[in-house]
Every structure is written in C-alpha cells, then in structure tokens.
Design a protein around this motif. Sequence first.
Motif, PDB file in Angstrom:
ATOM      1  N   PHE A  44       0.636  -1.073   0.181  1.00 16.28           N
ATOM      2  CA  PHE A  44       0.537  -0.343   0.116  1.00 16.28           C
ATOM      3  C   PHE A  44       0.617   1.382  -0.125  1.00 16.28           C
ATOM      4  CE2 PHE A  44      -4.902   0.905   1.673  1.00 16.28           C
ATOM      5  CZ  PHE A  44      -4.470   1.520   0.337  1.00 16.28           C
ATOM      6  N   PHE A  49      -1.350   0.996  -3.860  1.00 18.19           N
ATOM      7  CA  PHE A  49      -3.175   0.174  -3.930  1.00 18.19           C
ATOM      8  C   PHE A  49      -3.476  -1.103  -3.075  1.00 18.19           C
ATOM      9  CE2 PHE A  49      -2.460  -4.784  -5.802  1.00 18.19           C
ATOM     10  CZ  PHE A  49      -1.483  -4.131  -6.183  1.00 18.19           C
ATOM     11  N   ALA A  50      -4.714  -1.213  -2.676  1.00 17.15           N
ATOM     12  CA  ALA A  50      -5.074  -2.207  -1.421  1.00 17.15           C
ATOM     13  C   ALA A  50      -4.524  -3.352  -2.536  1.00 17.15           C
ATOM     14  CB  ALA A  50      -6.249  -2.398  -0.843  1.00 17.15           C
ATOM     15  N   PHE A  52      -5.768  -7.411  -2.634  1.00 15.22           N
ATOM     16  CA  PHE A  52      -6.746  -7.611  -3.052  1.00 15.22           C
ATOM     17  C   PHE A  52      -6.254  -8.977  -2.164  1.00 15.22           C
ATOM     18  CE2 PHE A  52     -10.700  -6.191  -1.701  1.00 15.22           C
ATOM     19  CZ  PHE A  52     -10.305  -4.661  -1.587  1.00 15.22           C
ATOM     20  N   PHE A 247     -10.712 -14.419   1.827  1.00 13.53           N
ATOM     21  CA  PHE A 247     -11.677 -13.045   2.053  1.00 13.53           C
ATOM     22  C   PHE A 247     -11.631 -13.360   3.417  1.00 13.53           C
ATOM     23  CE2 PHE A 247     -13.132 -12.994  -2.293  1.00 13.53           C
ATOM     24  CZ  PHE A 247     -12.068 -11.819  -2.941  1.00 13.53           C
ATOM     25  N   LEU A 250      -8.463 -11.700   4.634  1.00  9.83           N
ATOM     26  CA  LEU A 250      -8.680 -10.517   4.085  1.00  9.83           C
ATOM     27  C   LEU A 250      -8.571  -9.010   4.932  1.00  9.83           C
ATOM     28  CD1 LEU A 250      -6.355 -10.303   1.497  1.00  9.83           C
ATOM     29  CD2 LEU A 250      -8.627  -9.297  -0.085  1.00  9.83           C
ATOM     30  N   LEU A 251     -10.034  -9.051   5.916  1.00 15.36           N
ATOM     31  CA  LEU A 251     -10.563  -8.201   6.144  1.00 15.36           C
ATOM     32  C   LEU A 251      -9.778  -8.009   7.752  1.00 15.36           C
ATOM     33  CD1 LEU A 251     -12.459  -5.894   6.341  1.00 15.36           C
ATOM     34  CD2 LEU A 251     -13.888  -7.877   7.079  1.00 15.36           C
ATOM     35  N   PHE A 254      -6.850  -6.500   6.314  1.00  9.85           N
ATOM     36  CA  PHE A 254      -6.837  -4.977   6.182  1.00  9.85           C
ATOM     37  C   PHE A 254      -7.016  -4.140   7.311  1.00  9.85           C
ATOM     38  CE2 PHE A 254      -7.847  -5.803   1.541  1.00  9.85           C
ATOM     39  CZ  PHE A 254      -6.454  -5.321   1.214  1.00  9.85           C
ATOM     40  N   ILE A 258      -4.790  -0.511   8.695  1.00 15.95           N
ATOM     41  CA  ILE A 258      -4.993   0.432   8.110  1.00 15.95           C
ATOM     42  C   ILE A 258      -5.048   1.259   9.939  1.00 15.95           C
ATOM     43  CG2 ILE A 258      -7.191   1.888   8.492  1.00 15.95           C
ATOM     44  CD1 ILE A 258      -8.016   0.407   5.834  1.00 15.95           C
ATOM     45  N   ILE A 262      -0.984   3.295   6.984  1.00 23.33           N
ATOM     46  CA  ILE A 262      -0.381   2.986   5.974  1.00 23.33           C
ATOM     47  C   ILE A 262       0.745   3.399   5.731  1.00 23.33           C
ATOM     48  CG2 ILE A 262      -0.872   3.295   3.735  1.00 23.33           C
ATOM     49  CD1 ILE A 262      -3.023   1.249   4.661  1.00 23.33           C
ATOM     50  N   PHE A 320     -14.629  -5.238  11.183  1.00 23.68           N
ATOM     51  CA  PHE A 320     -14.600  -5.005  10.465  1.00 23.68           C
ATOM     52  C   PHE A 320     -15.153  -3.376  10.760  1.00 23.68           C
ATOM     53  CE2 PHE A 320     -19.026  -2.450   8.778  1.00 23.68           C
ATOM     54  CZ  PHE A 320     -18.816  -2.337   7.328  1.00 23.68           C
ATOM     55  N   LEU A 323     -12.326  -1.353  12.113  1.00 22.31           N
ATOM     56  CA  LEU A 323     -12.055  -0.620  10.928  1.00 22.31           C
ATOM     57  C   LEU A 323     -12.482   0.540  10.399  1.00 22.31           C
ATOM     58  CD1 LEU A 323     -10.110  -1.131   8.058  1.00 22.31           C
ATOM     59  CD2 LEU A 323     -12.435  -1.763   6.933  1.00 22.31           C
ATOM     60  N   ILE A 324     -13.618   0.861  10.501  1.00 23.36           N
ATOM     61  CA  ILE A 324     -14.652   1.410  10.593  1.00 23.36           C
ATOM     62  C   ILE A 324     -14.086   2.034  12.205  1.00 23.36           C
ATOM     63  CG2 ILE A 324     -17.301   2.323  10.926  1.00 23.36           C
ATOM     64  CD1 ILE A 324     -16.793   1.246   8.195  1.00 23.36           C
ATOM     65  N   LEU A 327     -11.109   4.830  10.646  1.00 23.63           N
ATOM     66  CA  LEU A 327     -11.502   5.196   9.338  1.00 23.63           C
ATOM     67  C   LEU A 327     -12.489   6.825   9.455  1.00 23.63           C
ATOM     68  CD1 LEU A 327     -12.738   3.232   6.780  1.00 23.63           C
ATOM     69  CD2 LEU A 327     -10.645   4.121   6.892  1.00 23.63           C
TER      70      LEU A 327
END
Lengths: 341, 422
Positions: A44, A49-50, A52, A247, A250-251, A254, A258, A262, A320, A323-324, A327
């Motif tokens: 990143f 770029f992320a 995946f 997947f 992945l979450l 990521f 984050i 980054i 998640f 992450l939220i 962010l």
Amino acid sequence: MGETGFLAALPINEFVFFINKGVLAGLIIGSVYALGAVGVTLIFGILRFAHFPHGDMMTAGAFFALMLTALFPNAGAFIGLPSAFVLLPFAMALTALLAIGLDRVFYKPLRATDAKPIVIVMASIGVALMMQGVIRLFAGTTARQLDAGAKSIYRVAFGGRDIVLTQPQLILIMFTAVAVAALHLFLTRSRMGKAMRAMSDNPDLARVSGISTDHVVRTTWIIAGALAAASGTLLSLDVSLKPDLSFNLLLPIFAAAIVGGIGQPYGAIAGGLLVGFTETLAVFNWSVLLRPLQPLLPDWIEVPTKLAFVPTEYKIVIPFFILIAVLIWRPTGIFKGRLLK
Amino acid sequence: VISYQTRALALVSGIAVLVGLVFLWLGAAYGMRMLVEASCFALIALGLTIQWGYAGLFNAGIMGFIAISAFVSMLVSYPVNNLFWDSDGPAMLGWAGLYLVVGAAITYGFSQTHRFGLPTKYRTLLTLIAGAVTYLAVQNILDPATTLIESQARFVGGFGLPVWLGWLLGGIAAGALGWAVGRITLGLRADYMAIATLGISEIVKAFLKNADWLTKGTLTVSPLPWPVPTPNELGFVLSRAAYLSVTATLIVILYILFERAWASPWGRMMRAIRDNELSAAAMGKDINRRRLEMLVLGNIIIGIGGAALITFSSIFDPASFQPLNHTFLIWVMVILGGAGNNLGTILGALLVYIIWIMSEPAALFVFEHGAYWMNQLFGWEAPGDLATRALQMRVFVIGLAITLVLRFAPKGLLPEKVVKYE
C-alpha cells in the motif's frame, strides 16, 4: 471448559484458562495477522493500492510448503522440527517469485499506462479470483493437514494448571518476533530499506534522487510474498490448510494495516496484534472469569453461563468495526501513517 | 475504426443469435429462465454502472446489498406466520426494539454532550459506555426472544404484502446500508470503500446465515411469492415470460431515465466530478455529497434487481450468496459491456450471463473428457471431487476476464459516448 471440578477450584485456574484461551490465542492469531499486514502495508505504501490477493498469497505459500513437504517428508525429522517449517525458506522464495511474476504480468503494464489506482485494485481482485480458482482446482476445497505427525505440546505448570502451547504455536510466535526484528534492521540500516522508506514517503523525490523504482518494487514484493508465505504456512501448521481462507483473512489484515497506519510496518505489527487480541477477547466467554466472584456478589446478580461480547459466528464483525472506528476517528491510523488521497 | 452503431448492432445481433441457439438447443422453458435471470443481472449491473461508470465508486460488496434487499423483500412479501404472531415473540421483540430505541437515544444524547461544554474525551467515553450498555441490554432481551421464536414458530415469517412493495423496500434497505458505508468512507480514497463494502457484504451474509429466527438460516425460506402468476398456474414458459415482462419493463424505464439524466446538467456535473475531482470542487460542487447520492441511488437499483433475482429463484437461502456470483460476475458485466454506457452495460450483462450459465456444462464436459483421456492414455486417476473442482475453473476465468478487460479493453465493448459541446 464445562468440567465441574474446574469451576469449583481456585480463581488461579480461571486465570490460567484466560491466559490460554484469551491471551495466547490472541497472540497467535495476532501474529498471523501481523505478518500479513506488514506485506499489505508495504505494498500500500510503495505501490499505492490495496492488495486484495494477499489472503490467497498466504494460501499459495502454504501450498508450496505442502508440496515441498510431500517431496521431502523427512526434512525436519532429524532436527526435531516440523518438515514444513524447515522447508519454509524455500516456500517463501517460491512465493516471492510468484509475487514478482504476478506483478510483471498484471500490475506493471497497468502502472505503465498510468491507470488510476482503483483500476489496479480491481485488477488485483481479478488476480485474487484467479489464484483462488487455481488453488482450488489443484487442491480441492477440503482442509488438509500440513504436518501429519502429532504436534509436540509444551506445558508450563502455573498454580496447579498448565499453560499450554503447541510447538507450531511457539514457532509462530518466535518467527514473528525474529521477522519483526529483521525487518526493523533492514528498514533502518540497509540501503535498500532506506530507499523503500524514501519511496513510501515521497515517490517523486525518491526517484529524482536516483532510487531505482524497479528495485524497490521488486524488494517490496519479495518481502510481502515471503512474509505471506510464512504466515500462511505457520497458520496452517497450527490449525489446518484451508483453500478457502482468502476473503476471511483479508478483512482482519486490512484492518490491521489501516489501524497501524498505511506504510508503517511497525504499525502493521501492532495493528495485527490489536486486531488479533480484540477478536479473541470479544468472543471469549468472560463468565469464566466472573464466576469466581459470584459468592462476593449480591444474590440478585447472577453471572450468566455465557457472557461473550460477540457470538463466535459473528467474529468477522470485529475487524470490520475496528476498521470503521479507525476510519471515523483517526483515518491515518494509530501510528500516523499516510492518508492516501 | 468500427463506428459505435456498428459495434452496438453487432453486439445486439450476436446476443440474439446466442439466445436463439439456447432456445433451440435447451428448450423454451430453459431459455426463458436464462433470460429472466439475465435481465435481473442487467438491473443490478445498471445500478453498478451508476456507481462505477458515472461516479467512479468502487463497490466490492454488491453481494451484501443484494442479500439485504432480498431479505427485506422476503420479509415483506412472505405469507404471515400465525404461529409467530400468536406466541410471545412479538411482545418480546417489541421490548427489544424499545430498549434499542431508548438506548440509541441516550447514546446519541451523550455523543452531543460536548455542546454543553463537556470535554471531548469524557464525551467519547460516555458514548462508548452507553453504546456498550445498550448493546448488552438489547442482546440480553433478544436472546430469549430468538430462542422462543425458533422453538415455537421456527421463524417470524413475513407480512404478506405485495411483492412490488417488497422489492421497493428492499432497494431502500440496500440504499440505506450503502448510505452508512458511504458516509464513513467517501472522504477517503476509493480503496477504503472497496475494503469497507467487501467487509459489510460478508457481515450481512454472516448475519442472515446465523439469524435463524429471521431467515430460518440454513433451512431456507421457500416458496417466495411472485409478482406474476407462478408456474403452477400458467406453466413454466408463460409464467417466466410474464416475469420477464416485469423485469424488462423495469430495465426500459430505468434506461430511458438514465439516458435523460446523463444528458442533463446533473449528468454533466457527475462526469466532471468523476473525471476531474479538483476542478469540479473548484467549481463549487460538493463532491462527497454527490457521490453519496450516486452510491445510494445505485444501491437502490442493485437492491431492486437483487430482490427480483432472488424472488425469481423462489428460495431465500443466505448461504447461496457468493462473492463470485453476486459481486464479481456483475463487475465483469459492467466493465466488459462498457462502464458509463447504459446500453453497453445491459448488453454486457446479457452476454456475460449467457456465457456464464453455459460455462458450467462446458467446464464439466471438458474436465470429464479430459479426465477420461488422461486415464486412457496415462492411467491417471481423477480425484473424486472433479466436478466441484471443474466449477472452480469458472472462478479463474472470471478473474482472468477482469484482468484482461482492464488491460486490453479498459473501455469495454461499447465505450462510453463522449459528449462534446462545441
């Protein structure tokens, strides 16, 4: 967990149970996330770029280890370590080559045409699907055991109850510690490491001061691929090798990258551990710890038999929400990473 | 250089030939089913082309939005379950709802205390505590309620309202979820939105799969009511044709509306924002607000299309939602057909879906024959789960299609029409 003798015993038992099921479990899964997140954050930061397919790259690395183990099943026997771990350096090298190859074929042409970053992200999702397809085509969809033999288990007596750690788990934790130290030395002491940090901070300035983009990009893929292979292999050694992880892994990865900010490898490690611990403690049954307090509490408060913040089947919600939350409150991450615009 | 008209004509006639072949080969009932499903995918693809083609938003969680919309549509239109309404379930759910509303109000109240001079760190702390207490209280009352519903009534059932209302409310639910995601990620780079939407779609799936009291979980809910007479009344071909007339009408209406909108000042503004964010912002456009608008609008259409798709299959099975079938397949449709070109998107959806549905027997055919010959020639023994593995090949092909299109035909088969004002 449900033994009555255990419940009636002293609180020290509950404490050890907490260490086993809470702290150690969090440390183990956190180490896996951390190793993955370092790769994601480097990609990143430098390629912007992320990435995946990182979960699939971990799976691919574990499969390389599986194939090598099938070829040389006795590689580890005479040192007393799992064969897959002894062969890990080769699996890491193969995965690094794969990563460089994928970059050549799929991302480099897009970079050359100055495609928008989001187009490269989309291409990376395409690569993720291709890798998933190939892995499942050759390996089927069932889980496999990477290490056929029984795992050695280490027990540390602690107030009448053992702190339990299996050999793969110990290897995983130690490998992560060594990898972190090596990465730190590499990034701060070596020429290439400094060039990578420069590229991550300011690509234009790095380029005009004579740093070769190609070299830096290649090194990034080598590090990311090798660490992905290591975390995938060590995770599969601990539990089993599932071809359909991608997947799901992945979450959290990521989220870890984050949270850490980054482009901040140390942040990614902290983020990985944070996500791992939060995930484990959120599904941990806290009533085990509270139950010894029952005699001290008034009668109308009854400790429920199951008191977890989140039911296990909703585990994916935890990364998640981390992450939220990041962010919303601190998009640059706790270690003040860059906010890519 | 082939002109736009020739391309469009070639594409339309090519698809017509393919559809004709399928009808001849596999019969009218199968052909109709394929067309209906393709039209539902075309609706979803239209929603995505708004997000990606018009506004440049990366929605990697289409599956979740389809799933939430299909669920809401099921809840609205499925017949009433009297067992549930006769039990204590509704009352208990009502209490849980009351707790939730009160708790949410208190949490919101705490989050606004900085207006009365409370330092922000105490505000955040109080808000978090209030939120956690609310969560635990609601969970505490919801748990026995769900157990009771599952044991006495199996699940809550539906409201027995018309299907079109279900689709509409489903679309609105998908839009609302998209709004929430967009509010958080729109100020950041597109990558964050991709990650967040991917995450929310997995969460929606996990929720629907495990909330047995709402969706019966793995037991699945069927048959879902149709907006038109079912095959039992009219037979397969006629009932499917009736369904197709509904979805096709929706597509035509949306197509006309979008073409008009695209040519309007609003469409011009959206293109400006997509192509040059900085200058659009300098012209005083509220970029994030506009993008949020697009995300929600696109999601509503994705939701309606998704509800239509699941209603047609007549079974609500939360486990059947797959990122491949319900997210990435649609991405291929849009980027191959031509992002930002409505006709291209619709044609791309039809073409890709026909290829997709034919690829299943094709992959099985190739793999079985390949295994047979390998066995004859080299004595190679095929693994027992060859059929499952052969279908994984389609995952590979979708991935390859995405990368190849992005590299060699980034504008798609029918590129966006660049409007010039001279």
